[in-house]
Design a protein around this motif. Structure first.
Motif, PDB file in Angstrom:
ATOM      1  N   ASP A 159      24.648 -24.203   4.334  1.00 16.80           N
ATOM      2  CA  ASP A 159      25.810 -24.165   5.763  1.00 16.80           C
ATOM      3  C   ASP A 159      25.244 -23.232   6.479  1.00 16.80           C
ATOM      4  O   ASP A 159      25.174 -23.246   7.670  1.00 16.80           O
ATOM      5  N   GLY A 160      23.993 -24.089   6.887  1.00 18.22           N
ATOM      6  CA  GLY A 160      23.128 -23.652   7.616  1.00 18.22           C
ATOM      7  C   GLY A 160      22.798 -22.502   8.098  1.00 18.22           C
ATOM      8  O   GLY A 160      22.412 -22.147   9.951  1.00 18.22           O
ATOM      9  N   ARG A 161      22.459 -21.692   7.404  1.00 17.01           N
ATOM     10  CA  ARG A 161      22.249 -20.259   7.460  1.00 17.01           C
ATOM     11  C   ARG A 161      19.888 -21.034   7.568  1.00 17.01           C
ATOM     12  O   ARG A 161      19.400 -21.253   6.460  1.00 17.01           O
ATOM     13  N   ALA A 166      16.467 -12.854   2.559  1.00 18.76           N
ATOM     14  CA  ALA A 166      18.345 -13.099   2.181  1.00 18.76           C
ATOM     15  C   ALA A 166      18.152 -13.493   3.179  1.00 18.76           C
ATOM     16  O   ALA A 166      17.788 -13.227   4.349  1.00 18.76           O
ATOM     17  N   GLY A 167      19.356 -14.284   4.046  1.00 21.29           N
ATOM     18  CA  GLY A 167      19.903 -14.249   4.816  1.00 21.29           C
ATOM     19  C   GLY A 167      19.729 -15.126   5.337  1.00 21.29           C
ATOM     20  O   GLY A 167      19.945 -16.116   5.260  1.00 21.29           O
ATOM     21  N   GLY A 168      19.076 -14.432   6.796  1.00 21.04           N
ATOM     22  CA  GLY A 168      18.793 -15.785   7.459  1.00 21.04           C
ATOM     23  C   GLY A 168      19.360 -16.442   9.163  1.00 21.04           C
ATOM     24  O   GLY A 168      20.544 -15.267   8.830  1.00 21.04           O
ATOM     25  N   VAL A 169      19.105 -16.995   9.757  1.00 19.84           N
ATOM     26  CA  VAL A 169      19.952 -16.829  11.679  1.00 19.84           C
ATOM     27  C   VAL A 169      21.222 -17.832  11.197  1.00 19.84           C
ATOM     28  O   VAL A 169      20.659 -19.142  10.555  1.00 19.84           O
ATOM     29  N   PRO A 170      22.460 -17.764  11.517  1.00 17.83           N
ATOM     30  CA  PRO A 170      23.737 -18.452  11.154  1.00 17.83           C
ATOM     31  C   PRO A 170      23.815 -19.054  12.012  1.00 17.83           C
ATOM     32  O   PRO A 170      24.668 -19.466  12.724  1.00 17.83           O
TER      33      PRO A 170
END
Ligand code: SAM
Ligand code: SF4
Length: 334
Positions: free
Chosen positions: A274-276, A284-288
């Motif tokens: 989904d492009g993170r 975890a997470g990442g830039v969206p």
């Protein structure tokens, strides 16, 4: 399980910009196989198909990546060849960054029918993941595929792509009696095998604990029966250390992420389905980037967010940053 300290210091701090990066693009988390250390066991819910980045999304992002020194892209998952538009995604990257080294990692189950389109789209290198050469073990160790068909596709792939490699996760008491068979296959097909030490990402804790075999032991097993000499790494940022079987000249790789971590030389970025954008497998997470793209952002806004991700690249490996959120490699893109 024996674990060595991270050899060259803690990296739980931003690393600063690198001259070049490699990007691993996870096309989806879903897979048609269930390797026992990987799936089932996905911890995160799968990204719905509607939220997957599409070929035209990648076409927007690829020039921005290229401008920031991303020279290598590997498509992975889940099983990337489950996506009907896989060759279209490869073509989108190839058009935007024609000089880039494009590669794909697959379980091989759908390879035969996909090879021509992938090559035509600009794919240069292929890695096939195969944990056993024994038909009786294949269903349990990988999935409901046809081992003979995968081996035939592997042979054909050698004539189609510039380079073909094999990934084999060595598991104690499960497939570690096949290591020499893999070296024989490697010699026969001209395909380099890389023996992978299991990583405990937390989603199959009991299984990994039971069958873990350290990289040094894997090499020791080979050395007991063949004369082996170390070669080193082909490139500093390559996770594999290379060895040569002296009598046959066959070169094999060892990837021992936990007992011989290579965080100091890591140049990897990861883009989830989904492009993170993440700077570490364990992050975890990442830039969206995906949601920014969908909100109608222009290239300058997308580039600024990529830069945030690059500036924040650091190691979240449990050895440098204790504590972890369990995940399966299929969640992130192995
Ligand atoms: N489905 C494709 C395949 O199997 O090649 C691509 C995705 S898979 C997650 C990519 C690679 O990650 C495979 O070679 C697999 O063996 C490896 N892998 C998955 N889980 C792992 C783990 N816990 N430790 C080490 N390697 C792992
Ligand atoms: Fe599927 Fe690859 Fe995970 Fe095996 S390692 S379950 S083939 S994603």
């Amino acid at each position: 399980m024996s674990r060595l300290p991270v050899a060259d210091g803690p990296f739980f701090a931003p690393r600063g910009r690198l001259a070049a990066y490699s990007l691993r693009v996870s096309l989806l988390q879903q897979c048609n196989f269930s390797c026992p250390y990987c799936l089932p066991g996905a911890v995160a819910p799968y990204t719905p198909k509607a939220d997957w980045l599409r070929a035209d999304d990648y076409a927007r992002l690829a020039p921005l990546f290229a401008a920031r020194g991303i020279t290598k892209v590997r498509f992975t998952g889940g099983e990337p060849l489950l996506r009907d538009d896989c060759a279209g995604v490869v073509a989108a990257f190839h058009a935007a960054m024609p000089g880039a080294d494009l590669a794909l990692t697959t379980n091989g189950s759908r390879l035969a029918g996909a090879m021509g389109a992938l090559r035509a789209a600009g794919l240069r290198r292929l890695t096939v993941h195969l944990d056993t050469l024994r038909a009786d073990r294949y269903p349990q160790l990988m999935g409901p595929g046809d081992l003979g068909a995968v081996l035939a596709a592997l042979g054909d792939a050698r004539g189609t792509f510039d380079e073909v490699k094999l990934n084999t996760v060595v598991q104690r008491g499960v497939n570690d009696d096949e290591v020499l068979d893999f070296l024989d296959l490697s010699a026969r097909l001209g395909v380099q095998v890389r023996f992978i030490e299991l990583m405990n990402t937390g989603s199959a804790d009991g299984y990994v604990h039971d069958v873990f075999k350290a990289g040094a032991e894997i090499v020791r097993d080979v050395s007991r029966q063949r004369r082996v000499e170390p070669i080193g790494r082909a490139e500093m940022s390559d996770p594999a250390t290379l060895f040569r079987v002296v009598d046959t000249g066959v070169v094999f790789g060892l990837i021992a992420s936990d007992t011989q971590p290579f965080c100091a030389a890591c140049d990897r970025l990861r883009l989830t389905a989904d492009g993170r954008l993440r700077g570490c497998l364990y992050q975890a997470g990442g830039v969206p980037l995906g949601s920014l793209l969908r909100s109608g952002a222009d290239d300058a806004q997308l580039a600024a967010l990529i830069d945030v991700g690059l500036d924040d690249k650091r190691s979240y490996h449990p050895l440098s940053a204790p504590g972890r959120v369990p995940f399966s490699m299929a969640d992130v893109g192995g």
